[in-house]
Design a protein around this motif. Sequence first.
Motif, PDB file in Angstrom:
ATOM      1  N   ALA A   1       0.705  -0.976  -0.118  1.00 53.78           N
ATOM      2  CA  ALA A   1      -0.176  -0.083   0.061  1.00 53.78           C
ATOM      3  C   ALA A   1       0.816   1.371  -0.160  1.00 53.78           C
ATOM      4  O   ALA A   1       0.765   2.215  -0.751  1.00 53.78           O
ATOM      5  CB  ALA A   1      -0.909   0.048   1.373  1.00 53.78           C
ATOM      6  N   PHE A   2       2.033   1.455   0.852  1.00 50.43           N
ATOM      7  CA  PHE A   2       2.794   2.394   0.731  1.00 50.43           C
ATOM      8  C   PHE A   2       3.513   2.487  -0.394  1.00 50.43           C
ATOM      9  O   PHE A   2       3.562   3.720  -0.973  1.00 50.43           O
ATOM     10  CB  PHE A   2       4.097   2.181   2.032  1.00 50.43           C
ATOM     11  CG  PHE A   2       4.678   3.417   2.216  1.00 50.43           C
ATOM     12  CD1 PHE A   2       4.462   4.137   3.223  1.00 50.43           C
ATOM     13  CD2 PHE A   2       5.811   3.751   1.414  1.00 50.43           C
ATOM     14  CE1 PHE A   2       5.370   5.293   3.590  1.00 50.43           C
ATOM     15  CE2 PHE A   2       6.796   4.726   1.614  1.00 50.43           C
ATOM     16  CZ  PHE A   2       6.318   5.514   2.756  1.00 50.43           C
ATOM     17  N   VAL A   3       4.271   1.665  -1.064  1.00 55.73           N
ATOM     18  CA  VAL A   3       4.722   1.643  -2.474  1.00 55.73           C
ATOM     19  C   VAL A   3       3.845   2.388  -3.337  1.00 55.73           C
ATOM     20  O   VAL A   3       4.141   3.136  -4.264  1.00 55.73           O
ATOM     21  CB  VAL A   3       5.624   0.460  -2.616  1.00 55.73           C
ATOM     22  CG1 VAL A   3       6.289   0.335  -4.114  1.00 55.73           C
ATOM     23  CG2 VAL A   3       6.339   0.106  -1.767  1.00 55.73           C
ATOM     24  N   ASP A   4       2.715   1.432  -3.572  1.00 54.35           N
ATOM     25  CA  ASP A   4       1.574   1.917  -4.413  1.00 54.35           C
ATOM     26  C   ASP A   4       1.317   3.495  -4.282  1.00 54.35           C
ATOM     27  O   ASP A   4       1.248   4.034  -5.060  1.00 54.35           O
ATOM     28  CB  ASP A   4       0.465   1.171  -4.318  1.00 54.35           C
ATOM     29  CG  ASP A   4       0.423  -0.239  -4.912  1.00 54.35           C
ATOM     30  OD1 ASP A   4       1.466  -0.341  -5.455  1.00 54.35           O
ATOM     31  OD2 ASP A   4      -0.395  -1.119  -4.426  1.00 54.35           O
ATOM     32  N   ALA A   5       0.892   3.956  -3.268  1.00 57.76           N
ATOM     33  CA  ALA A   5       0.921   5.573  -2.989  1.00 57.76           C
ATOM     34  C   ALA A   5       2.105   6.220  -3.312  1.00 57.76           C
ATOM     35  O   ALA A   5       1.757   7.452  -3.941  1.00 57.76           O
ATOM     36  CB  ALA A   5       0.478   5.767  -1.365  1.00 57.76           C
ATOM     37  N   VAL A   6       3.319   5.646  -3.257  1.00 58.60           N
ATOM     38  CA  VAL A   6       4.354   6.532  -3.557  1.00 58.60           C
ATOM     39  C   VAL A   6       4.258   6.640  -5.234  1.00 58.60           C
ATOM     40  O   VAL A   6       4.790   7.638  -5.748  1.00 58.60           O
ATOM     41  CB  VAL A   6       5.763   6.146  -3.017  1.00 58.60           C
ATOM     42  CG1 VAL A   6       6.918   6.890  -3.666  1.00 58.60           C
ATOM     43  CG2 VAL A   6       5.865   6.235  -1.430  1.00 58.60           C
ATOM     44  N   SER A   7       4.047   5.373  -5.868  1.00 54.25           N
ATOM     45  CA  SER A   7       4.058   5.550  -7.117  1.00 54.25           C
ATOM     46  C   SER A   7       3.063   6.419  -7.738  1.00 54.25           C
ATOM     47  O   SER A   7       3.270   7.067  -8.625  1.00 54.25           O
ATOM     48  CB  SER A   7       3.727   4.033  -7.623  1.00 54.25           C
ATOM     49  OG  SER A   7       3.614   3.727  -9.070  1.00 54.25           O
ATOM     50  N   ARG A   8       1.893   6.444  -7.087  1.00 65.01           N
ATOM     51  CA  ARG A   8       0.660   7.188  -7.723  1.00 65.01           C
ATOM     52  C   ARG A   8       1.198   8.891  -7.481  1.00 65.01           C
ATOM     53  O   ARG A   8       0.532   9.562  -8.258  1.00 65.01           O
ATOM     54  CB  ARG A   8      -0.647   7.052  -6.772  1.00 65.01           C
ATOM     55  CG  ARG A   8      -1.203   5.558  -7.224  1.00 65.01           C
ATOM     56  CD  ARG A   8      -2.611   5.454  -6.566  1.00 65.01           C
ATOM     57  NE  ARG A   8      -2.582   5.655  -5.365  1.00 65.01           N
ATOM     58  CZ  ARG A   8      -2.634   4.566  -4.403  1.00 65.01           C
ATOM     59  NH1 ARG A   8      -2.499   3.360  -5.056  1.00 65.01           N
ATOM     60  NH2 ARG A   8      -2.580   4.715  -2.979  1.00 65.01           N
ATOM     61  N   ALA A   9       1.925   8.929  -6.664  1.00 65.39           N
ATOM     62  CA  ALA A   9       2.415  10.524  -6.334  1.00 65.39           C
ATOM     63  C   ALA A   9       3.606  10.945  -7.321  1.00 65.39           C
ATOM     64  O   ALA A   9       3.994  11.741  -6.864  1.00 65.39           O
ATOM     65  CB  ALA A   9       2.682  10.500  -4.746  1.00 65.39           C
ATOM     66  N   LYS A  10       3.637  10.168  -8.227  1.00 69.44           N
ATOM     67  CA  LYS A  10       4.964  10.693  -9.223  1.00 69.44           C
ATOM     68  C   LYS A  10       4.713  11.722  -9.868  1.00 69.44           C
ATOM     69  O   LYS A  10       3.614  11.951 -10.300  1.00 69.44           O
ATOM     70  CB  LYS A  10       4.833   9.420 -10.306  1.00 69.44           C
ATOM     71  CG  LYS A  10       6.057   9.761 -11.368  1.00 69.44           C
ATOM     72  CD  LYS A  10       5.875   8.558 -12.590  1.00 69.44           C
ATOM     73  CE  LYS A  10       6.980   8.739 -13.724  1.00 69.44           C
ATOM     74  NZ  LYS A  10       7.081   7.966 -14.693  1.00 69.44           N
ATOM     75  N   PRO A  11       5.576  12.889  -9.736  1.00 62.02           N
ATOM     76  CA  PRO A  11       5.445  14.077 -10.064  1.00 62.02           C
ATOM     77  C   PRO A  11       5.451  14.151 -11.628  1.00 62.02           C
ATOM     78  O   PRO A  11       6.168  13.527 -12.453  1.00 62.02           O
ATOM     79  CB  PRO A  11       6.513  14.807  -9.381  1.00 62.02           C
ATOM     80  CG  PRO A  11       7.527  13.687  -9.158  1.00 62.02           C
ATOM     81  CD  PRO A  11       6.852  12.697  -9.013  1.00 62.02           C
ATOM     82  N   ALA A  12       5.139  15.353 -12.305  1.00 62.65           N
ATOM     83  CA  ALA A  12       5.090  15.428 -13.748  1.00 62.65           C
ATOM     84  C   ALA A  12       6.587  15.462 -13.996  1.00 62.65           C
ATOM     85  O   ALA A  12       7.059  15.331 -15.218  1.00 62.65           O
ATOM     86  CB  ALA A  12       4.350  16.779 -14.121  1.00 62.65           C
ATOM     87  N   GLY A  13       7.553  16.281 -13.252  1.00 66.33           N
ATOM     88  CA  GLY A  13       8.741  16.356 -13.674  1.00 66.33           C
ATOM     89  C   GLY A  13       9.692  15.161 -13.518  1.00 66.33           C
ATOM     90  O   GLY A  13      10.884  15.275 -13.985  1.00 66.33           O
ATOM     91  N   ALA A  14       9.348  13.830 -13.138  1.00 65.58           N
ATOM     92  CA  ALA A  14      10.129  13.002 -13.032  1.00 65.58           C
ATOM     93  C   ALA A  14      10.522  12.470 -14.277  1.00 65.58           C
ATOM     94  O   ALA A  14       9.706  12.149 -15.274  1.00 65.58           O
ATOM     95  CB  ALA A  14       9.585  11.771 -12.193  1.00 65.58           C
ATOM     96  N   LYS A  15      11.847  12.015 -14.641  1.00 68.95           N
ATOM     97  CA  LYS A  15      12.477  11.440 -15.659  1.00 68.95           C
ATOM     98  C   LYS A  15      13.042  10.100 -15.684  1.00 68.95           C
ATOM     99  O   LYS A  15      13.715   9.707 -14.452  1.00 68.95           O
ATOM    100  CB  LYS A  15      13.434  12.573 -16.322  1.00 68.95           C
ATOM    101  CG  LYS A  15      12.825  13.878 -16.477  1.00 68.95           C
ATOM    102  CD  LYS A  15      11.825  13.892 -17.618  1.00 68.95           C
ATOM    103  CE  LYS A  15      11.619  15.430 -17.991  1.00 68.95           C
ATOM    104  NZ  LYS A  15      11.048  16.154 -17.387  1.00 68.95           N
ATOM    105  N   GLY A  16      12.715   9.234 -16.433  1.00 65.78           N
ATOM    106  CA  GLY A  16      13.675   7.983 -16.525  1.00 65.78           C
ATOM    107  C   GLY A  16      12.715   7.173 -15.460  1.00 65.78           C
ATOM    108  O   GLY A  16      11.577   7.179 -15.054  1.00 65.78           O
ATOM    109  N   THR A  17      13.474   6.303 -14.821  1.00 62.66           N
ATOM    110  CA  THR A  17      12.999   5.262 -13.749  1.00 62.66           C
ATOM    111  C   THR A  17      12.682   5.904 -12.523  1.00 62.66           C
ATOM    112  O   THR A  17      13.437   6.688 -12.078  1.00 62.66           O
ATOM    113  CB  THR A  17      14.017   4.224 -13.463  1.00 62.66           C
ATOM    114  OG1 THR A  17      14.511   3.445 -14.530  1.00 62.66           O
ATOM    115  CG2 THR A  17      13.227   3.254 -12.607  1.00 62.66           C
ATOM    116  N   TYR A  18      11.462   5.816 -12.091  1.00 65.37           N
ATOM    117  CA  TYR A  18      10.978   6.471 -10.912  1.00 65.37           C
ATOM    118  C   TYR A  18      11.231   5.910  -9.487  1.00 65.37           C
ATOM    119  O   TYR A  18      11.844   6.322  -8.784  1.00 65.37           O
ATOM    120  CB  TYR A  18       9.417   6.691 -11.206  1.00 65.37           C
ATOM    121  CG  TYR A  18       8.750   7.640 -10.030  1.00 65.37           C
ATOM    122  CD1 TYR A  18       9.181   8.815  -9.368  1.00 65.37           C
ATOM    123  CD2 TYR A  18       7.491   6.921  -9.342  1.00 65.37           C
ATOM    124  CE1 TYR A  18       8.578   9.257  -8.168  1.00 65.37           C
ATOM    125  CE2 TYR A  18       6.953   7.635  -8.180  1.00 65.37           C
ATOM    126  CZ  TYR A  18       7.360   8.635  -7.850  1.00 65.37           C
ATOM    127  OH  TYR A  18       6.824   8.969  -6.571  1.00 65.37           O
TER     128      TYR A  18
END
Length: 234
Positions: free
Chosen positions: A191-208
């Motif tokens: 659940a924690f990892v999924d929440a962090v994954s969903r919070a991926k910001p627009a400026g993230a490049k490459g492997t998040y």
Amino acid sequence: MAKVGKRIRAARAAFANKANLPLEEAVALVKEHASAKFDETVEIAVNLGVDPRHADQMVRGTVLLPNGTGKTVRVAVFARGDKADQAREAGADIVGAEDLVQEIQNGRIDFDRCIATPDMMPLVGRLGKILGPRNLMPNPKVGTVTPDVAEAVRAAKGGQVQFKVEKAGIVHGGVGKTSFEADKLAQNIRAFVDAVSRAKPAGAKGTYLKKVSIASTMGPGVSVDLSTATGGAA
């Protein structure tokens, strides 16, 4: 040089040369070697491919852990009138306005989460230099500035965890206790990892999502196979 105890040496030996374990194996290893005299917290570290110095790569959010944190959370609420009554009825430990500001300015910070109604923010803003460094400043992005203070209090008491990326691009959080059953810890971690994954910001490049590791409070850490911690979504 400090002498390393037998318990720590044994734990280090058990973790040696182990990496990228399936989540269930990693949880079992951490539980087995958590031998402190208290119920240790299981902590997670998620390494992200972001540079939080850039506003468009900031990561923050909340997650409601399905099995709770195992921790008693003390909640303070800035509210007046009916909203203050609602906060108390929902289980808030401390409710106030100017009186609560004064207590905090005097150094009394006897709470783990701080919530405020929107109209109270001009007052709460005076406490930014005190609450900010402790990650206690109410923020609408994580639901702690809200007119629905009762729901926010219930969420905080019920296992909601806040997370925010640090300067090195790592998100830390507590995901339960070593006394939890292994499957419940695994559910919380996913659940924690999924929440962090969903919070991926627009400026993230490459492997998040780059790496996930777990450890008990006093124990060594072990990295987790990302595909087992995220359902394959990296």
